[in-house]
Design a protein around this motif. Structure first.
Motif: not given
Length: 184
Positions: A102-103, A105, A107-108
Motif C-alpha cells: 500500500r502507499k 497514505d 491507497k492502492s
C-alpha cells in the motif's frame, strides 16, 4: 563478469471520450547490449493497456531475459526514460512492501501485479550475486539506443492495434496472457 545493458521502453495510446481516458493499444521493447555490443531485442504489444504498464513490462521482460542468460557476478543495467518506473524500484517499492503493498497514505498501487513481478525478479538477481543498476536516459533525444527501442515499442503498439491481439510475452503464460518470440 559480463555487463548486460538493457534499453527499455513502452508506448501506448489513450483516447479521451466523454471526459474519460480509455485504454487503447500499447507496445513494449528492450534492446540488449552485452559488454557494449548489440546482442538482441524483444518486443510485444497489447490491445488494451497503458503507457506505464508497457514501460513496466519492458523492465520485467529485460530482467527475465537477464536471469536466463546471466551468471553469478554479472551486471545488469536497466536504461529507461521513465523516471516513474525507476523510482518505483529504487525509492518506493521497499516501503510499499513493508506496508502490505500500500502507499504511505494507505491507497492502492496501480499496476501492482507487474510491480510485484519485477520486485521478485530483482530478488532473484540479487540471489545470483549479480549487480543491478537503473539508469535514467532522456527520451526522444540523441540517445541512439533509446530512439531504437522507442521505435520497436511503437511498432509493437501498432501491430497490437491492427491485430487486436497480445503478442510476444514471456515464455510461459504470464499475467498479460501471451507468449514470447525473438524477432529477426
Amino acid at each position: 563478469m559480463v555487463k548486460y545493458t538493457y534499453f527499455t521502453d513502452g508506448a501506448a495510446t489513450m483516447k479521451r471520450k466523454n471526459g474519460k481516458y480509455l485504454r487503447e493499444a500499447g507496445g513494449w521493447a528492450f534492446i540488449l547490449l552485452k559488454d557494449g555490443v548489440e546482442d538482441s531485442y524483444l518486443c510485444g504489444g497489447c490491445p488494451l493497456t497503458t503507457n506505464n504498464e508497457m514501460e513496466l513490462y519492458a523492465i520485467y521482460a529485460s530482467m527475465n531475459d537477464f536471469i536466463l542468460k546471466s551468471e553469478s557476478g554479472d551486471i545488469i543495467e536497466i536504461c529507461s526514460d521513465s523516471l516513474y518506473c525507476i523510482d518505483i524500484f529504487t525509492k518506493w517499492a521497499k516501503g510499499w512492501q513493508k506496508r502490505g503493498w500500500r502507499k504511505s497514505d494507505g491507497k492502492s498501487i496501480k499496476n501492482l501485479d507487474i510491480i510485484k513481478a519485477v520486485w521478485r525478479l530483482m530478488a532473484e538477481i540479487n540471489k545470483k550475486s549479480c549487480i543491478l543498476k537503473f539508469v535514467k536516459v532522456k527520451g526522444h533525444s540523441s540517445n541512439i539506443w533509446n530512439n531504437k527501442v522507442d521505435k520497436l515499442a511503437v511498432d509493437a503498439k501498432n501491430d497490437a492495434f491492427k491485430s487486436g491481439k497480445t503478442t510476444y510475452y514471456a515464455e510461459n503464460d504470464d499475467f498479460l496472457g501471451g507468449k514470447s518470440k525473438y524477432m529477426d
